[in-house]
Structures are given as structure tokens and as C-alpha cells.
Design an enzyme around this catalytic site. Sequence first.
Site, short mmCIF file in Angstrom:
data_model
loop_
_atom_site.label_atom_id
_atom_site.label_comp_id
_atom_site.label_asym_id
_atom_site.label_seq_id
_atom_site.Cartn_x
_atom_site.Cartn_y
_atom_site.Cartn_z
N TYR A 106 -18.32 -37.89 -26.95
CA TYR A 106 -16.89 -37.55 -26.96
C TYR A 106 -16.10 -38.51 -26.06
CZ TYR A 106 -18.92 -33.66 -29.37
OH TYR A 106 -19.63 -32.91 -30.27
N GLY A 162 -30.78 -24.85 -23.63
CA GLY A 162 -29.87 -24.71 -24.77
C GLY A 162 -30.50 -23.96 -25.92
C1 LIG Z 1 -25.62 -26.31 -31.94
C2 LIG Z 1 -25.46 -27.09 -30.71
C3 LIG Z 1 -24.22 -27.11 -30.10
C4 LIG Z 1 -24.02 -27.84 -28.93
N1 LIG Z 1 -22.79 -27.81 -28.33
C5 LIG Z 1 -22.60 -28.48 -27.17
C6 LIG Z 1 -21.35 -28.41 -26.48
O1 LIG Z 1 -20.40 -27.71 -26.86
N2 LIG Z 1 -21.21 -29.14 -25.35
C7 LIG Z 1 -22.24 -29.91 -24.86
O2 LIG Z 1 -22.09 -30.55 -23.82
N3 LIG Z 1 -23.43 -29.96 -25.47
C8 LIG Z 1 -23.65 -29.26 -26.60
N4 LIG Z 1 -24.88 -29.28 -27.20
C9 LIG Z 1 -26.01 -29.95 -26.54
C10 LIG Z 1 -26.80 -28.93 -25.73
O3 LIG Z 1 -26.05 -28.49 -24.60
C11 LIG Z 1 -28.11 -29.53 -25.20
O4 LIG Z 1 -27.83 -30.73 -24.54
C12 LIG Z 1 -29.12 -29.79 -26.33
O5 LIG Z 1 -29.25 -28.68 -27.17
C13 LIG Z 1 -30.51 -30.13 -25.74
O6 LIG Z 1 -30.94 -29.10 -24.88
P1 LIG Z 1 -32.08 -28.03 -25.35
O7 LIG Z 1 -33.31 -28.85 -25.64
O8 LIG Z 1 -32.26 -27.10 -24.19
O9 LIG Z 1 -31.56 -27.37 -26.58
C14 LIG Z 1 -25.09 -28.58 -28.37
C15 LIG Z 1 -26.34 -28.55 -28.99
C16 LIG Z 1 -26.54 -27.81 -30.14
C17 LIG Z 1 -27.91 -27.79 -30.75
#
Ligand SMILES: Cc1cc2nc3c(=O)[nH]c(=O)nc-3n(C[C@H](O)[C@H](O)[C@H](O)COP(=O)(O)O)c2cc1C
Length: 397
Positions: free
Chosen positions: A198, A339
Amino acid sequence: MFPKTFSPLKLGPLALKNRVAMAPLTRQSAALDGTPTDEMAAYYARRARGGVGLIISEGAYETDDLSCKAYLSQPGIANAAHVAGWRKTTEAVHALGVPIICQLMHGGRVVDPRCLRAGESPVSASDTQSGGWVLYTDSDQEKHDRGITGDWPKVTFPPARALTVAEIERVADGFAEGAARAVEAGFDGVEIHAANGYLLWQFVNPKTNLRTDDYGGSPENNVRFAKLVCAKVREAIGPDKLITLRLSQDGVDDFTGAWPGGVAYARSVGAALADCEADALHWASFAWADNRDPDSDVPMPQAIRDASGKPMIVNGGIAEGADAEAVIESGAGDVVAVGRPLFAHPDWAHIVRSGEAYPWTPFDRKYVVRPPLDHALCYPADYPAPDWNPDVASRQP
Ligand SMILES: Cc1cc2nc3c(=O)[nH]c(=O)nc-3n(C[C@H](O)[C@H](O)[C@H](O)COP(=O)(O)O)c2cc1C
């Protein structure tokens, strides 16, 4: 189990009961005008009940100015109706004793074209155009459910124009005004989103920042905009609210992206952020230790934490308690952000801490955009509800 992960921490002005944060996760479940819904309050409260020490909200647009909004059904924090909507979430989460901060974001060159006004161009660090991106999901079942045949559609974006210096100030003011509204809505602070492709990421990343003025051309200049935002936000919300700044190599349109310069560049970014107004930095990734630098095995969050001297929230592929403990033990971070596991397992923190056997649902990049979902679980409505009872007193962290 996992005593380091489940030890308390003072992060900026906030006292956290443990070091597990809910990572920001866009759900696209606000009303079309950006007003947060009751469904969202229930979704966040369910995760607060599940034992996390901090919630970071999904990215919210802070203003209607300069094509800030990135998605349809994205929540905003841009007006009084948004404030009133978010207040239901902050009250529900606070009732469970968990602090919550609001992630503020500007989409920059990757805003959904349907969010642009007629004739409006997206804005960025430089005159560039994103190569587009494929939606997060990759499940064949979901393709079937959504009636999609063939390849997943790629979202494309029009050419972006470079912000002027006056507009950079205006965007930073927008972040500050959004932060003040977030506090009015009951949030305990804000996260400034400079990750994942972004607008602020487009400045931090040398591949998309081709500027030759004070806002580009060196690591110090590339983070100047993010620092300006932090400074204006601090001025707007004062010292008693948490400010975190999220960084990443990945972008939604650059999923395997690497910073030119690798770990050395990360160290320079960290050093340049040492005197910024953020209380903590936050590393976003899908695999936290993956630095994509052939010349170093130092994880990026470790490099940035060491160089900045700031507390670090570490995110990416932390699926089990041992993963979380390894982050804290290794010194790469002070807090972990979880996440995708929280989509299917809102009680992740309680479960992990208990050490009890649990039938985990394998998580992937599935069910993450919006077919009909049960928002309690964020999995399809026919997915069996977890049988974990987080209200059992002995299970409370
Ligand atoms: C569906 C989805 C929506 C996400 N929305 C955001 C968001 O709004 N802002 C952000 O910084 N990261 C967003 N992310 C990234 C997550 O915060 C995170 O970095 C990513 O899922 C990896 O972490 P995890 O392995 O714990 O899922 C999103 C990821 C997914 C899968």
C-alpha cells in the site's frame, strides 16, 4: 506451556497480558459506506475471548481524500458514522479485558478501481503502475462456490501518479485525523500500515519509489513519509496511546518481493526509524524468518529490531506455540502476531497455552475473501464449530 509467549509485557503505554497479538485481517464485511457492522463487533469479541493479548484491527481508510479507500466493503474511520460503528467493536473487546488498536491505511496505487471517483488516478510515490494481483484465495472448492471457471481473475490497476510534497503533507494529516477519530471510537492506539504493497510501502520500497527529492533515493528518505505520519499521529493522539508501524517486503502485488539490498537495507531502514514516534515496529510476512537475502540468514525483524532499538511485533506463519516461543526466545521479536490461524481457531491462544491435543484445521490462503461465511469462524458455514470452551476458568491466561 510457552512461558515467554504468555508472559506480560508493557508495550508503549499499554500493559499486555501476553505477547500474542491478532494480526490485522481484512474481512471486507463493513457496510458499503464503510460503517463497521455488528457482525464485525462479534467477530473481534470472539477473538478477544480466545485469549489474545492485543488486537490489531483490519486496515481502515482514514479519509475520503486522495483515493485512500482500497477495497469495496472496507471499513473506514473517516466520519462520525464510522466512529459510532467501531465503538461497538472497541466496547465489546474491552469488556473482555483486551486492548485493541486500529490499523490505518492508504491504498496508494493498488486501490480497487471501483473505489476511485470518475477521472481520479490512484496516487503513489512515483508515476508507476502496479502489475495487478490475484485474490488471496486459491481453493478449487471456493472457485466452484463462487461460480468461477478458469484461472482466478487478476485485479488490475490504472497508472498511478506521484504525490506532490504538499499532498504528502495532506495524506499525513489525514492519518492524524483518522487516528484522532480512532481514539474517539475507543481504540487504544493505531497501527500505521506501511506494509503489503500500500501507499507507505510504495515509499519504503526502492522498487516503487523512484523519487529524487527528500522522499526518495536513500533508506532515510524512503521512510521519511512514514516518519512524518507517525509524528503527526503522535501529535494528534498524545503519549498515552500506542502507535505501531507495520513494514514488509511483500506487497499484495509482489508476494515474493524482496527489498533490493536485503538485510543491509533492512538495517538502514531500522536505523532511520530509531527516532520515529512509533512505540513499536511490526514485521509482516507469510514466513517470519524468510529474509530472501542469499547473503544473510538474519531474519528481517531481527535486523530491524537491532538497528532501531524498538520493540518488534513479528508476524508470519506462526501456527504453533513453539513457533511463537522461538520468535521471542531468539530475540527477533517481543510480541507475535497471528493471522490466518485465528480465522478457524479464535481460541488459538488458549489452546496453545494449554498444551492439550487439538484437531487443528490446516490453514492456507483459503476462505479469506468473501463467499458466504460464518463470521464466527471465518470458514464456510458448514465447517464444524470448534469444541473448545474458552470459558473454563483453568484455561484463562
Ligand atoms: C484475508 C487476509 C486479509 C489481510 N488483511 C490485512 C490487513 O488489513 N492489514 C494488514 O496489514 N495485513 C493484512 N493481512 C496480512 C496478515 O496480517 C498477515 O501478515 C498474513 O496473514 C501472514 O500472517 P499469518 O501467517 O499469521 O496468517 C491479511 C491477510 C489475509 C490472509
